[in-house]
Design an enzyme around this catalytic site. Structure first.
Site, PDB file in Angstrom:
ATOM      1  N   PHE A 106       0.908  -1.200  -0.007  1.00 21.21           N
ATOM      2  CA  PHE A 106      -0.107  -0.030   0.093  1.00 21.21           C
ATOM      3  C   PHE A 106       0.974   1.262  -0.053  1.00 21.21           C
ATOM      4  O   PHE A 106       0.725   2.389  -0.241  1.00 21.21           O
ATOM      5  CB  PHE A 106      -0.851  -0.028   1.125  1.00 21.21           C
ATOM      6  CG  PHE A 106      -0.377   0.390   2.445  1.00 21.21           C
ATOM      7  CD1 PHE A 106       0.194  -0.350   3.255  1.00 21.21           C
ATOM      8  CD2 PHE A 106      -0.605   1.789   2.820  1.00 21.21           C
ATOM      9  CE1 PHE A 106       0.845   0.073   4.511  1.00 21.21           C
ATOM     10  CE2 PHE A 106       0.011   2.287   3.812  1.00 21.21           C
ATOM     11  CZ  PHE A 106       0.589   1.760   4.804  1.00 21.21           C
ATOM     12  N   LYS A 107       2.116   1.150   0.296  1.00 24.38           N
ATOM     13  CA  LYS A 107       2.860   2.181   0.382  1.00 24.38           C
ATOM     14  C   LYS A 107       3.200   2.810  -1.105  1.00 24.38           C
ATOM     15  O   LYS A 107       3.752   3.880  -1.179  1.00 24.38           O
ATOM     16  CB  LYS A 107       4.458   1.976   1.066  1.00 24.38           C
ATOM     17  CG  LYS A 107       3.829   1.737   2.292  1.00 24.38           C
ATOM     18  CD  LYS A 107       5.301   1.395   3.257  1.00 24.38           C
ATOM     19  CE  LYS A 107       5.152   1.362   4.694  1.00 24.38           C
ATOM     20  NZ  LYS A 107       4.502  -0.182   4.947  1.00 24.38           N
TER      21      LYS A 107
END
Ligand SMILES: *Cc1c(COP(=O)(O)O)cnc(C)c1O
Length: 429
Positions: A106-107
């Site tokens: 998700f980064k």
């Protein structure tokens, strides 16, 4: 928009200065001077808005006038060019999949947004920066990928030798161009210490503008609030009360969710789900904040003993313990519970959750949803990122997606370093 330091001993700065500096000179985290709710019509019409429009409306006030509308929308279009689906999972529970980006963590969104902002600020070649980042795995890959080829930005990633997964190592070490991987003899904390020392070392900072690329940087932290808006758009028609469970380490993601709530997003409750690194869980029980050194777990992207963003969360709740507890809970789970949850999910639904997502699922169970609640746990990484543990726990094979296959075939390039002096030499050369 101005940003101030939560240590209150540094001057206020603009968005661009806060992004370029990362941390305030008094070592405090930057925080927006105000958060103005979006108009009710935004939430009434959200199903008619596309991702870029939602993100633009939400981030506009935080960027201010430093990036014009056209350029900001182009950046967002580029950053958000993949899906963020909510998968209906079972009665009253869904999972928000945040792993469809280029490195399947998700980064990616935060890293890409920060990279493109820095690229924009350097458009006249006046703001060259070096991004220095320590990683225990996922951050490094997302940052390397997000910053690749951005003009005026050099990226130096420190990672502990032998302590990241093979796939994660390939993601850090195979890109080249403006990305350099330094392989450190030691553990993650050694990498982190070297980075911290470098930021305070004026023999370096007199020559180079260093910045960080973890969630203390507002350009990595704030865009994560989009996820919660995208989820709302998808589940709004259920007309249920939404409870988010966020697998948390540095608490940047959940903190961004709380900002979305401040912008007017209807959320009944936030659950921070952690592994045995339970500093915040203990705080909510005792009202005493006692950080401890981190312990290694199978959800290693959350192995954080002193979550840097918790101070921002306290600020968002007016530094009021009771107010915080009304809207926010935290629960911790050990590795055995996490593996059992992975099996339970797989057996019941056929869904393959990674260890971080499984911790998020456990948080929802612990919270005990009622009949009108809809719980959403965030799936923060694709199971392939934690291949060994997933295949072993579920006794199944995980198909390797194409973006990962490509990287596995590439050749690793890294520089071994043994000491801080070597890092310094590298940065000054
Ligand atoms: C970084 C990370 C987390 C933790 O996010 P924070 O914003 O630090 O709380 C959770 N899961 C995965 C897979 C991560 O990479």
């Amino acid at each position: 928009m101005q940003y101030y330091s939560l240590n209150n001993k540094a001057p206020k700065v603009s968005f661009s200065e806060a992004v370029i500096k990362g941390l305030a000179p008094d070592r405090g985290l930057y925080f927006p001077e105000s958060i103005t709710p979006l108009p009710a019509s935004f939430f009434e019409n959200i199903e008619n808005l596309d991702k870029v429009e939602i993100a633009y409306q939400a981030i506009r006030q935080f960027v201010g006038d430093e990036i014009p509308e056209k350029e900001l929308k182009e950046i967002l279009k580029d950053v958000l060019d993949f899906d963020f689906p909510v998968i209906d999972f079972k009665e009253n529970i869904g999972t928000l999949e945040l792993f469809h980006g280029p490195t399947m963590a998700f980064k990616d969104v935060g890293a890409r947004f920060m990279a493109r902002c820095l690229g924009y600020f350097n458009r006249n070649n006046e703001n060259h920066v070096t991004v220095l980042v320590a990683t225990s795995g996922d951050t490094g890959g997302a940052v390397a990928n997000g910053f690749l080829g951005v003009k005026g930005v050099d990226v130096v990633i420190l990672y502990p030798t032998g302590k990241v997964s093979d796939i994660q190592e390939k993601q850090l070490t195979t890109l080249g161009q403006n990305i350099t991987a330094l392989e450190v003899e030691g553990v993650f904390d050694d990498c982190q210490d070297m980075v911290k020392t470098a930021f305070l070392d004026t023999t370096i900072t007199d020559h180079k503008q260093l910045t960080s690329a973890n969630s203390i940087n507002i350009a990595r932290w704030l865009p994560q609030l989009f996820y919660f808006l995208f989820a709302y758009k998808q589940v709004k028609s259920k007309q249920k009360d939404i409870v988010f469970s966020v697998p948390s380490g540095n608490f940047g993601n959940i903190c961004a969710g709380i900002v979305a709530h401040k912008l007017g997003l209807p959320v009944k409750h936030f659950v921070a789900s952690t592994n045995v690194n339970d500093t915040v869980v203990r705080y909510l029980k005792t009202s005493e904040y006692n950080p401890k050194p981190s312990r290694a777990t199978i959800s290693n992207a959350m192995d954080v003993g002193n979550p840097s963003n918790f101070i921002r969360i306290q600020k968002l709740f007016g530094n009021n313990f009771e107010v915080l507890k009304n809207s926010f809970s935290a629960y911790s789970f050990n590795d055995d519970q996490t593996k059992d949850a992975m099996k339970e999910i797989f057996d019941a639904t056929g869904y393959v959750a990674d260890p971080h997502g499984a911790v998020g699922y456990l948080g929802l169970k612990e919270y005990e949803l009622n009949g009108n609640d809809y719980g959403i746990f965030l799936e923060t990484a694709h199971p392939v990122k934690f291949l060994d543990i997933v295949e072993e726990t579920l006794d199944t094979k995980v198909e390797i997606p194409s973006q990962i296959q490509k990287v596995i075939k590439k050749e690793k390039k890294s520089i071994h370093i043994h000491s801080y002096e070597k890092l310094k030499e590298f940065l000054l050369q």
